[in-house]
Design an enzyme around this catalytic site. Structure first.
Site, PDB file in Angstrom:
ATOM      1  N   HIS A 116       0.858  -1.191   0.000  1.00 40.50           N
ATOM      2  CA  HIS A 116       0.000   0.000   0.000  1.00 40.50           C
ATOM      3  C   HIS A 116       0.892   1.238   0.000  1.00 40.50           C
ATOM      4  CE1 HIS A 116      -4.259   1.295   1.447  1.00 40.50           C
ATOM      5  NE2 HIS A 116      -3.730   2.232   0.666  1.00 40.50           N
ATOM      6  N   LEU A 119      -1.982   7.390   0.486  1.00 41.45           N
ATOM      7  CA  LEU A 119      -2.756   7.433   1.721  1.00 41.45           C
ATOM      8  C   LEU A 119      -2.933   6.004   2.230  1.00 41.45           C
ATOM      9  CD1 LEU A 119      -4.574   8.573   3.932  1.00 41.45           C
ATOM     10  CD2 LEU A 119      -6.460   8.572   2.277  1.00 41.45           C
ATOM     11  N   ILE A 160      -2.566   2.047  -4.542  1.00 36.25           N
ATOM     12  CA  ILE A 160      -2.093   3.425  -4.507  1.00 36.25           C
ATOM     13  C   ILE A 160      -3.322   4.297  -4.288  1.00 36.25           C
ATOM     14  CG2 ILE A 160      -2.063   3.497  -7.058  1.00 36.25           C
ATOM     15  CD1 ILE A 160       0.259   5.601  -6.752  1.00 36.25           C
ATOM     16  N   GLU A 161      -3.401   4.914  -3.107  1.00 33.52           N
ATOM     17  CA  GLU A 161      -4.648   5.532  -2.661  1.00 33.52           C
ATOM     18  C   GLU A 161      -4.535   7.050  -2.563  1.00 33.52           C
ATOM     19  OE1 GLU A 161      -7.924   5.044   0.969  1.00 33.52           O
ATOM     20  OE2 GLU A 161      -6.339   3.564   0.694  1.00 33.52           O
ATOM     21  N   VAL A 162      -5.526   7.718  -3.189  1.00 31.59           N
ATOM     22  CA  VAL A 162      -5.697   9.174  -3.138  1.00 31.59           C
ATOM     23  C   VAL A 162      -4.385   9.903  -3.431  1.00 31.59           C
ATOM     24  CG1 VAL A 162      -6.812  11.058  -1.913  1.00 31.59           C
ATOM     25  CG2 VAL A 162      -7.457   8.731  -1.369  1.00 31.59           C
TER      26      VAL A 162
END
Length: 268
Positions: A116, A119, A160-162
């Protein structure tokens, strides 16, 4: 045409060729619906992954179980033990936001890991809370470092977040990781949403990147009202004597009942 469950090698080979679809599901019904809808990847709870009925519901979805909060505070040995158990239950990979040391240990045991970046909810205090990461050159470089660290540790994929779409796309072109976008644009290798958002079941804050395709909350509200009404009628029937009726009870021959009553009369 029937499809086969993809392998890690298959997903890597698809990088840059087509967008994959990923959903977070929490029930067998959602898993079955995802399978029948042709969803490629599933994130799911440990409990669902360990349910022996899961693979009957979703035989060809690539399954990545991940209860991130369950991993926090766990040792590398505990995480490895859990991962082995999940793989034995037919998990195709495991989600892990723990240390790079732990990811390396999983890799050394040939367990595919999805990491991850951007974010990371459980680590968000380090990046300013639940907010976008990568909107400056410095923080974009941080996301790049996270990706390279995961590569070096042996992960095969990462959520891959925000992260700004342009930043995510630039990174995706330069990494071997299968990048799974959650609010990071279409320049990655897969798109990821929670089933509760897609189905309109989320009654709290709806993330910017979420897209609602149905409003099942209304249906659940209607069903709840019907449930309450049925329970109320049931309680009313008990109070009035309408339930149980003769049709709901087992009878006994009159002669047999008389013999039983005579037996009871002889008891002290």
């Amino acid at each position: 045409m029937a499809r086969n469950r993809p392998t890690v090698a298959d997903l890597r080979a698809l990088k840059g060729k087509r967008q994959l679809s990923k959903l977070r599901v929490t029930t067998l019904e959602e898993a079955e619906a995802a399978e029948r809808a042709g969803i490629d990847l599933l994130s799911l709870t440990y409990a669902l992954m360990l349910d022996p009925r899961f693979r009957d519901a979703a035989p060809t979805c690539f399954a990545v179980p991940g209860d991130e909060y369950g991993m926090m505070g766990a040792t590398s040995s505990e995480i490895l033990r859990t991962a082995v158990k999940l793989r034995a239950a037919s998990a195709d990979a495991v989600y892990c936001s723990a240390s790079l040391k732990t990811i390396r240990r999983l890799r050394d045991e040939h367990i595919p890991v999805c990491g991850h970046v951007g974010l990371i909810p459980t680590h968000s205090t380090w990046t300013g809370g639940f907010r976008a990461v990568g909107k400056t050159a410095e923080t974009a470089a941080l996301v790049w470092k996270q990706v390279k660290d995961l590569e070096d540790a042996g992960a095969f994929a990462a959520e891959i977040e925000v992260v700004p779409a342009e930043v995510a796309a630039a990174i995706s072109k330069r990494t071997s990781l299968v990048l799974i976008s959650m609010g990071a644009g279409a320049g990655c290798d897969a798109q990821y949403l929670f089933a509760e958002d897609v189905l309109g079941l989320n009654r709290g804050h709806t993330p910017r990147h979420a897209k609602v395709y149905r409003n099942l909350a209304v249906e659940y509200d209607r069903i709840q009202q019907e449930r309450i009404a049925a329970f109320r009628e049931y309680a009313g029937d008990i109070a009035s004597g309408a339930y149980p009726a003769t049709s709901h009870m087992v009878g006994i021959d009159a002669g047999e009942l008389r013999r039983f009553e005579e037996f009871l009369s002889g008891q002290a």
